[in-house]
Design a protein around this motif. Structure first.
Motif, PDB file in Angstrom:
ATOM      1  N   HIS A  38       0.829  -1.200   0.000  1.00 54.30           N
ATOM      2  CA  HIS A  38       0.000   0.000   0.000  1.00 54.30           C
ATOM      3  C   HIS A  38       0.870   1.259   0.000  1.00 54.30           C
ATOM      4  CE1 HIS A  38      -2.418   3.130   2.172  1.00 54.30           C
ATOM      5  NE2 HIS A  38      -3.234   2.831   1.182  1.00 54.30           N
ATOM      6  N   SER A  39       1.919   1.280   0.824  1.00 54.87           N
ATOM      7  CA  SER A  39       2.808   2.448   0.881  1.00 54.87           C
ATOM      8  C   SER A  39       3.482   2.698  -0.461  1.00 54.87           C
ATOM      9  CB  SER A  39       3.870   2.263   1.971  1.00 54.87           C
ATOM     10  OG  SER A  39       3.256   2.263   3.237  1.00 54.87           O
TER      11      SER A  39
ATOM     12  N   LEU B 279       0.907   4.180  -2.801  1.00 57.33           N
ATOM     13  CA  LEU B 279       0.637   5.595  -2.535  1.00 57.33           C
ATOM     14  C   LEU B 279       1.716   6.503  -3.097  1.00 57.33           C
ATOM     15  CD1 LEU B 279      -0.626   5.744   1.160  1.00 57.33           C
ATOM     16  CD2 LEU B 279      -1.976   5.741  -0.933  1.00 57.33           C
TER      17      LEU B 279
ATOM     18  N   ILE C 141      -1.037  11.632  -3.430  1.00 51.74           N
ATOM     19  CA  ILE C 141      -1.154  10.559  -2.445  1.00 51.74           C
ATOM     20  C   ILE C 141      -2.616  10.313  -2.101  1.00 51.74           C
ATOM     21  CG2 ILE C 141      -0.629   9.919  -0.056  1.00 51.74           C
ATOM     22  CD1 ILE C 141       2.068  11.421  -0.429  1.00 51.74           C
ATOM     23  N   GLY C 142      -3.368  11.380  -1.907  1.00 49.80           N
ATOM     24  CA  GLY C 142      -4.800  11.235  -1.609  1.00 49.80           C
ATOM     25  C   GLY C 142      -5.539  10.541  -2.738  1.00 49.80           C
TER      26      GLY C 142
ATOM     27  N   ASN D  39      -4.217   8.492  -4.940  1.00 52.12           N
ATOM     28  CA  ASN D  39      -3.801   7.088  -4.965  1.00 52.12           C
ATOM     29  C   ASN D  39      -4.479   6.288  -3.856  1.00 52.12           C
ATOM     30  OD1 ASN D  39      -2.202   7.461  -7.197  1.00 52.12           O
ATOM     31  ND2 ASN D  39      -0.270   7.390  -6.094  1.00 52.12           N
ATOM     32  N   TYR D  40      -4.701   6.917  -2.718  1.00 58.07           N
ATOM     33  CA  TYR D  40      -5.392   6.247  -1.607  1.00 58.07           C
ATOM     34  C   TYR D  40      -6.807   5.845  -2.036  1.00 58.07           C
ATOM     35  CZ  TYR D  40      -6.902   5.458   3.240  1.00 58.07           C
ATOM     36  OH  TYR D  40      -7.376   4.903   4.394  1.00 58.07           O
TER      37      TYR D  40
ATOM     38  N   PHE E 134      -6.616   3.149  -4.739  1.00 58.33           N
ATOM     39  CA  PHE E 134      -6.278   1.864  -4.134  1.00 58.33           C
ATOM     40  C   PHE E 134      -7.540   1.157  -3.638  1.00 58.33           C
ATOM     41  CE2 PHE E 134      -5.030  -0.840  -0.558  1.00 58.33           C
ATOM     42  CZ  PHE E 134      -3.969  -1.563  -1.094  1.00 58.33           C
TER      43      PHE E 134
ATOM     44  N   PHE F 236      -7.772  -3.004   0.953  1.00 55.83           N
ATOM     45  CA  PHE F 236      -8.145  -1.776   1.655  1.00 55.83           C
ATOM     46  C   PHE F 236      -8.883  -2.111   2.945  1.00 55.83           C
ATOM     47  CE2 PHE F 236     -11.015   1.630   2.777  1.00 55.83           C
ATOM     48  CZ  PHE F 236     -10.174   2.724   2.766  1.00 55.83           C
TER      49      PHE F 236
ATOM     50  N   PHE G 199      -6.348  12.979   4.792  1.00 59.96           N
ATOM     51  CA  PHE G 199      -6.506  11.552   5.057  1.00 59.96           C
ATOM     52  C   PHE G 199      -7.952  11.224   5.414  1.00 59.96           C
ATOM     53  CE2 PHE G 199      -6.835   8.320   8.414  1.00 59.96           C
ATOM     54  CZ  PHE G 199      -6.544   7.188   7.656  1.00 59.96           C
TER      55      PHE G 199
ATOM     56  N   HIS H 251     -10.196   9.025   3.119  1.00 57.13           N
ATOM     57  CA  HIS H 251     -10.641   7.756   3.711  1.00 57.13           C
ATOM     58  C   HIS H 251     -12.154   7.597   3.597  1.00 57.13           C
ATOM     59  CE1 HIS H 251     -10.348   4.175   6.136  1.00 57.13           C
ATOM     60  NE2 HIS H 251     -11.346   4.631   6.870  1.00 57.13           N
TER      61      HIS H 251
ATOM     62  N   ALA I  97     -12.769   6.625   0.007  1.00 61.54           N
ATOM     63  CA  ALA I  97     -12.223   5.282  -0.219  1.00 61.54           C
ATOM     64  C   ALA I  97     -13.090   4.217   0.444  1.00 61.54           C
ATOM     65  CB  ALA I  97     -10.788   5.208   0.300  1.00 61.54           C
TER      66      ALA I  97
END
Length: 190
Positions: A66-67, A70, A84-85, A87-88, A91, A99, A148, A152, A155
């Motif tokens: 996951h890292s 991201l 990054i957001g 990609n989160y 993902f 996830f 985040f 989240h 996501a």
């Protein structure tokens, strides 16, 4: 008689990771892993005294995956947190089982948000943000936390409900949340 194949610990972890990825972490057990490896359950239990120990190892592998996911940004950008957001959220769409394993399996029980942000696993992301944004660590952590939590939410809805994936709408909302987080962090400094 043909020689017996040697089932290694890495083979077991890789197989359990693929099970978590395709079927969900709940289905990881000695039987499902051994069936995929075409062996008895004995090698699984030899390398892992409990299934919880195996799941913990698979969780660490999923976390590293996951890292890396991201941090694989399409293009370097000043607003690294947007990449990054994004990609989160992506993902969650592409890897919904992983996830849920990483973020909805009660692994963080008893952890506070500040402890979560200070986790060693997030250090590379927070450092990259600080370098790109050129502001203090406290400010970066506040901005990260806001993004985040926003990302989240999106996501989670996508991973759990097969929400229609509207890329441009999500990117627009993410940018608004990001700019709002920056403004709020700047106001906190004044």
């Amino acid at each position: 008689m043909p020689p017996k194949s040697k089932i290694t610990k890495d083979m077991i972890v890789d197989t359990a990771f693929e099970i978590a990825r395709s079927e969900g972490f709940e289905t990881i057990n000695a039987r499902t892993v051994s069936e995929k490896l075409h062996c008895s359950t004995q090698p699984v239990m030899y390398h892992f005294s409990t299934i919880e120990a195996l799941k913990k190892t698979v969780y660490a592998k999923a976390d590293r995956y996951h890292s890396e996911y991201l941090m694989h940004l399409e293009k370097p950008q000043k607003d690294i947190i947007l990449g990054i957001g994004w990609n989160y959220i992506r993902f969650a769409m592409e890897e919904p089982h992983l996830f849920r394993f990483l973020f909805q399996s009660n692994v963080f029980k008893g952890t506070t948000l500040p402890e979560l942000i200070d986790a060693q696993e997030l250090a590379p992301i927070i450092s990259a943000m600080q370098e790109a944004m050129g502001c203090g660590m406290a400010q970066v952590k506040e901005i990260f936390l806001s993004i985040f939590l926003f990302a989240h939410g999106y996501a989670s809805i996508i991973a759990n409900n097969s929400l229609a994936y509207e890329e441009e709408l999500i990117k627009t909302h993410l940018k608004r949340a990001y700019h709002g987080a920056i403004l709020a962090a700047q106001e906190d400094i004044k």
